[in-house]
Every structure is written in structure tokens, then in C-alpha cells.
Design a protein around this motif. Structure first.
Motif, PDB file in Angstrom:
ATOM      1  N   LEU A   1       2.650   2.277  -2.069  1.00 32.87           N
ATOM      2  CA  LEU A   1       1.703   3.136  -1.357  1.00 32.87           C
ATOM      3  C   LEU A   1       0.934   2.339  -0.311  1.00 32.87           C
ATOM      4  N   ALA A   2       0.490   1.142  -0.680  1.00 30.76           N
ATOM      5  CA  ALA A   2      -0.253   0.307   0.265  1.00 30.76           C
ATOM      6  C   ALA A   2       0.589  -0.026   1.486  1.00 30.76           C
ATOM      7  N   GLY A   3       1.861  -0.333   1.273  1.00 32.04           N
ATOM      8  CA  GLY A   3       2.728  -0.637   2.402  1.00 32.04           C
ATOM      9  C   GLY A   3       2.876   0.538   3.346  1.00 32.04           C
ATOM     10  N   ARG A   4       2.966   1.731   2.791  1.00 37.87           N
ATOM     11  CA  ARG A   4       3.096   2.923   3.632  1.00 37.87           C
ATOM     12  C   ARG A   4       1.797   3.229   4.370  1.00 37.87           C
ATOM     13  N   LEU A   5       0.672   3.034   3.703  1.00 41.71           N
ATOM     14  CA  LEU A   5      -0.615   3.240   4.370  1.00 41.71           C
ATOM     15  C   LEU A   5      -0.828   2.200   5.468  1.00 41.71           C
ATOM     16  N   ALA A   6      -0.391   0.970   5.203  1.00 38.78           N
ATOM     17  CA  ALA A   6      -0.549  -0.100   6.192  1.00 38.78           C
ATOM     18  C   ALA A   6       0.228   0.206   7.466  1.00 38.78           C
ATOM     19  N   ALA A   7       1.359   0.883   7.328  1.00 42.56           N
ATOM     20  CA  ALA A   7       2.163   1.224   8.503  1.00 42.56           C
ATOM     21  C   ALA A   7       1.444   2.200   9.424  1.00 42.56           C
ATOM     22  N   ARG A   8       0.435   2.892   8.899  1.00 44.99           N
ATOM     23  CA  ARG A   8      -0.329   3.857   9.693  1.00 44.99           C
ATOM     24  C   ARG A   8      -1.621   3.272  10.243  1.00 44.99           C
ATOM     25  N   SER A   9      -1.997   2.067   9.777  1.00 40.80           N
ATOM     26  CA  SER A   9      -3.279   1.494  10.175  1.00 40.80           C
ATOM     27  C   SER A   9      -3.153  -0.017  10.323  1.00 40.80           C
ATOM     28  N   PRO A  10      -3.217  -0.546  11.539  1.00 46.13           N
ATOM     29  CA  PRO A  10      -3.052  -1.992  11.756  1.00 46.13           C
ATOM     30  C   PRO A  10      -4.098  -2.838  11.042  1.00 46.13           C
ATOM     31  N   GLU A  11      -5.257  -2.265  10.767  1.00 46.48           N
ATOM     32  CA  GLU A  11      -6.342  -3.019  10.134  1.00 46.48           C
ATOM     33  C   GLU A  11      -6.377  -2.823   8.622  1.00 46.48           C
ATOM     34  N   PHE A  12      -5.311  -2.325   8.053  1.00 47.49           N
ATOM     35  CA  PHE A  12      -5.306  -1.950   6.645  1.00 47.49           C
ATOM     36  C   PHE A  12      -5.528  -3.155   5.727  1.00 47.49           C
ATOM     37  N   ARG A  13      -6.341  -2.930   4.671  1.00 46.00           N
ATOM     38  CA  ARG A  13      -6.603  -3.953   3.657  1.00 46.00           C
ATOM     39  C   ARG A  13      -6.366  -3.352   2.271  1.00 46.00           C
ATOM     40  N   TYR A  14      -5.987  -4.220   1.339  1.00 45.25           N
ATOM     41  CA  TYR A  14      -5.571  -3.745   0.014  1.00 45.25           C
ATOM     42  C   TYR A  14      -5.968  -4.754  -1.053  1.00 45.25           C
ATOM     43  N   ALA A  15      -6.498  -4.239  -2.165  1.00 43.79           N
ATOM     44  CA  ALA A  15      -6.766  -5.048  -3.355  1.00 43.79           C
ATOM     45  C   ALA A  15      -6.194  -4.321  -4.563  1.00 43.79           C
ATOM     46  N   ASN A  16      -5.663  -5.086  -5.503  1.00 36.72           N
ATOM     47  CA  ASN A  16      -5.151  -4.515  -6.750  1.00 36.72           C
ATOM     48  C   ASN A  16      -5.731  -5.336  -7.899  1.00 36.72           C
ATOM     49  N   LEU A  17      -6.678  -4.749  -8.609  1.00 34.56           N
ATOM     50  CA  LEU A  17      -7.393  -5.441  -9.682  1.00 34.56           C
ATOM     51  C   LEU A  17      -6.795  -5.173 -11.058  1.00 34.56           C
ATOM     52  N   ALA A  18      -5.731  -4.383 -11.117  1.00 41.56           N
ATOM     53  CA  ALA A  18      -5.157  -3.974 -12.398  1.00 41.56           C
ATOM     54  C   ALA A  18      -4.536  -5.161 -13.131  1.00 41.56           C
ATOM     55  N   VAL A  19      -4.674  -5.144 -14.457  1.00 41.85           N
ATOM     56  CA  VAL A  19      -4.098  -6.184 -15.315  1.00 41.85           C
ATOM     57  C   VAL A  19      -3.461  -5.509 -16.522  1.00 41.85           C
ATOM     58  N   ARG A  20      -2.255  -5.916 -16.819  1.00 45.36           N
ATOM     59  CA  ARG A  20      -1.498  -5.343 -17.936  1.00 45.36           C
ATOM     60  C   ARG A  20      -2.274  -5.418 -19.254  1.00 45.36           C
ATOM     61  N   GLY A  21      -2.067  -4.414 -20.093  1.00 47.52           N
ATOM     62  CA  GLY A  21      -2.624  -4.430 -21.438  1.00 47.52           C
ATOM     63  C   GLY A  21      -4.077  -4.017 -21.557  1.00 47.52           C
ATOM     64  N   LYS A  22      -4.745  -3.734 -20.452  1.00 49.50           N
ATOM     65  CA  LYS A  22      -6.175  -3.475 -20.519  1.00 49.50           C
ATOM     66  C   LYS A  22      -6.479  -2.079 -21.063  1.00 49.50           C
ATOM     67  N   LEU A  23      -7.484  -2.025 -21.923  1.00 53.50           N
ATOM     68  CA  LEU A  23      -8.012  -0.769 -22.434  1.00 53.50           C
ATOM     69  C   LEU A  23      -9.081  -0.259 -21.472  1.00 53.50           C
ATOM     70  N   ILE A  24      -9.489   0.990 -21.653  1.00 51.54           N
ATOM     71  CA  ILE A  24     -10.405   1.592 -20.689  1.00 51.54           C
ATOM     72  C   ILE A  24     -11.755   0.867 -20.657  1.00 51.54           C
ATOM     73  N   GLN A  25     -12.227   0.362 -21.799  1.00 51.70           N
ATOM     74  CA  GLN A  25     -13.491  -0.372 -21.785  1.00 51.70           C
ATOM     75  C   GLN A  25     -13.370  -1.651 -20.964  1.00 51.70           C
ATOM     76  N   GLN A  26     -12.229  -2.328 -21.068  1.00 50.52           N
ATOM     77  CA  GLN A  26     -12.017  -3.550 -20.287  1.00 50.52           C
ATOM     78  C   GLN A  26     -11.902  -3.244 -18.801  1.00 50.52           C
ATOM     79  N   ILE A  27     -11.251  -2.146 -18.472  1.00 53.52           N
ATOM     80  CA  ILE A  27     -11.174  -1.739 -17.063  1.00 53.52           C
ATOM     81  C   ILE A  27     -12.575  -1.455 -16.535  1.00 53.52           C
TER      82      ILE A  27
END
Length: 272
Positions: free
Chosen positions: A40-66
Motif C-alpha cells: 500500500l505504501a508503495g502505491r501511495l508513494a507513486a501518487r506523492s513524491p514527498e510520501f513518507r512511511y513508518a511501520n511500527l508493527a511487531v509480530r506476536g504483539k497483543l493489543i495491550q502491547q500495541i
């Protein structure tokens, strides 16, 4: 928050959650994971030259940890677009207080919604089988609550749970917990369309009819699954460990992104 109709272009995107959003099991040649959020980020970046992206997700995390480790960091980035997917790891466990999971989701959404132009929530996809059947009442409660959160906080909800094709076992990796590359591609398309962007494909299209494997092949697959995935998972549960323990997010900073494996992406990873 603004709606896709009034804000069709997104210049920044922060994804938070667990292994689903980290990208397992959409494996790149170097052994890292891509996943729907990167697509999704790659497709959004193609529409916006200034596009920035962060992905904070980590495997195994429960909702309290998120909630503890990712929500405040994501809110502080003030991105145009934020996605939050979590809670399914909780409801898949033998013991789970679904009301408590919903409460943690509520507080997370209340923190994130005012910080971004558009918040996206999801009814997560689930592989059809005995595990899904056993915990279906919990999932129904969780996903009904996600729908309610979306209505009350102006968040878009993507219904992946209701898509028959994403329950097909062929969309799932050998561990039976994570989507394949095609599954992640379809999730990215589903989110893309929910944002009001022009469709690139029909993400709900069914797969061709399956050819049923013979008994021996099915038995062999079950044994490999038990040895390579189920027993290690049980071992982690018994010892209180998680596959994400000590693992940092793959994109902790909101930096330029043009797609996995590109020169810009390599530079961004160094900066992050």
C-alpha cells in the motif's frame, strides 16, 4: 478527520499492529517480509513524491502491547493516514477477556483518530478451519466492536473477515497463521479501494477450484505444520515468550519511501 472524498491524496502513512501488519509471511528474496502495508505504501508513494512511511508493527504483539509501545509513537507522527489492526492474537489464545481487548482498542482509537487525517481499522482475515470455528464467538464480538469504533470515531473499516477468498487455505502460508504474498496483495487492494482510490483489481475474486491433495500429502503437511510451527508456538506460550520479544519495528521512523528494495527505501532504512 477528513474523508477520502475530500482528501484523496496521502503524503504520509503509519501502520501499527502485529505480524499481519509487519508482513508475515510475504517473504522477499533477502528473507525479510514485505506485506500489505508495504505494498500500500508503495502505491501511495507513486501518487506523492514527498510520501513518507513508518511501520511500527511487531509480530506476536497483543493489543495491550500495541497500545503501550506503538500508539503514542504513531500519534506523535501526525501522519495523513494511520492503520491499526490488533486484538486477534488475544482472541486466539486459550483464555481471553474480549471486553478488555475492546477497551484497549477503544483507548487506542481515541488517541489515534484526532492525530491523523484518516484512521483505518480492519476486521482481520481468518483461515477457515477448526481454530476459527472454536473462537468465532470471540471474533464476532471483536469485529462488531471494530465496526462500532469506526462509526463513532470516523474511522474507515475494511472487512477482510467477510471476504470468502481470504479464508481459503491457499491464501495462507505453511504456518496457517499468516497470509501469502497474494493474500497481502489483496489486503493492500482492499484498503486502497476503501480509501476511495481507483480499483486496480478485484480483491474479492475467488481462486480457481482447488484440486484436493491425496491423504498422504495432507498427512505430511499436517506433520510438518505440527513440527515446524505448532509445537514451537505451544513452547512459547508455555514459557511466556513471544516471537516478537526484543524485535524492533522494521520502519520506526516516518521517512521517505518509494517501495521495498528501491534505492530510496535503502537510504530510508539507513536513516531510520
Amino acid at each position: 478527520m477528513e474523508t477520502p472524498a475530500t482528501h484523496p491524496s496521502y503524503t504520509s502513512f503509519v501502520a501499527i499492529g502485529d505480524s499481519f501488519t509487519e508482513g508475515m509471511s510475504d517473504v522477499l528474496p533477502d528473507g525479510t517480509y514485505r506485506g500489505w502495508a508495504d505494498v500500500l505504501a508503495g502505491r501511495l508513494a507513486a501518487r506523492s513524491p514527498e510520501f513518507r512511511y513508518a511501520n511500527l508493527a511487531v509480530r506476536g504483539k497483543l493489543i495491550q502491547q500495541i497500545a503501550d509501545d506503538q500508539v503514542d509513537a504513531a500519534a506523535a507522527m501526525n501522519a495523513d493516514l494511520v492503520t491499526l489492526v490488533g486484538g486477534l492474537n488475544d482472541v486466539l489464545r486459550p483464555k481471553c477477556d474480549v471486553d478488555e481487548v475492546c477497551a484497549r482498542l477503544e483507548s487506542s482509537v481515541a488517541r489515534l483518530a484526532p492525530s491523523c487525517r484518516q484512521l483505518v481499522l480492519m476486521r482481520s482475515p481468518v483461515r477457515r478451519g477448526p481454530v476459527a470455528t472454536r473462537v468465532q464467538p470471540r471474533m464476532d464480538q471483536l469485529f462488531d466492536f471494530v465496526d462500532d469504533l469506526g462509526r463513532r470515531h470516523g474511522a474507515l473499516v475494511v472487512d477482510l473477515y467477510g471476504a470468502q477468498v481470504l479464508g481459503d487455505s491457499r491464501m495462507w502460508a505453511d504456518d496457517r497463521l499468516h497470509l501469502t504474498a497474494e493474500g497481502h496483495e489483496r489486503v493492500a487492494e482492499a484498503v486502497w479501494q476503501r480509501l476511495g482510490l481507483p480499483a486496480g483489481s478485484e480483491w474479492t475474486a475467488p481462486l480457481p477450484p482447488a484440486v484436493r491433495a491425496g491423504w498422504g500429502a495432507r498427512r505430511g503437511a499436517d506433520l510438518r505444520f505440527t513440527r515446524e510451527h505448532l509445537l514451537p508456538w505451544i513452547g512459547r506460550r508455555l514459557t511466556g515468550r513471544s516471537s516478537g520479544d526484543g524485535r524492533p519495528p522494521k520502519r520506526p521512523s516516518l521517512v521517505p519511501y518509494a517501495g521495498a528494495g528501491t534505492a530510496v527505501e535503502a537510504a530510508s532504512a539507513t536513516e531510520g
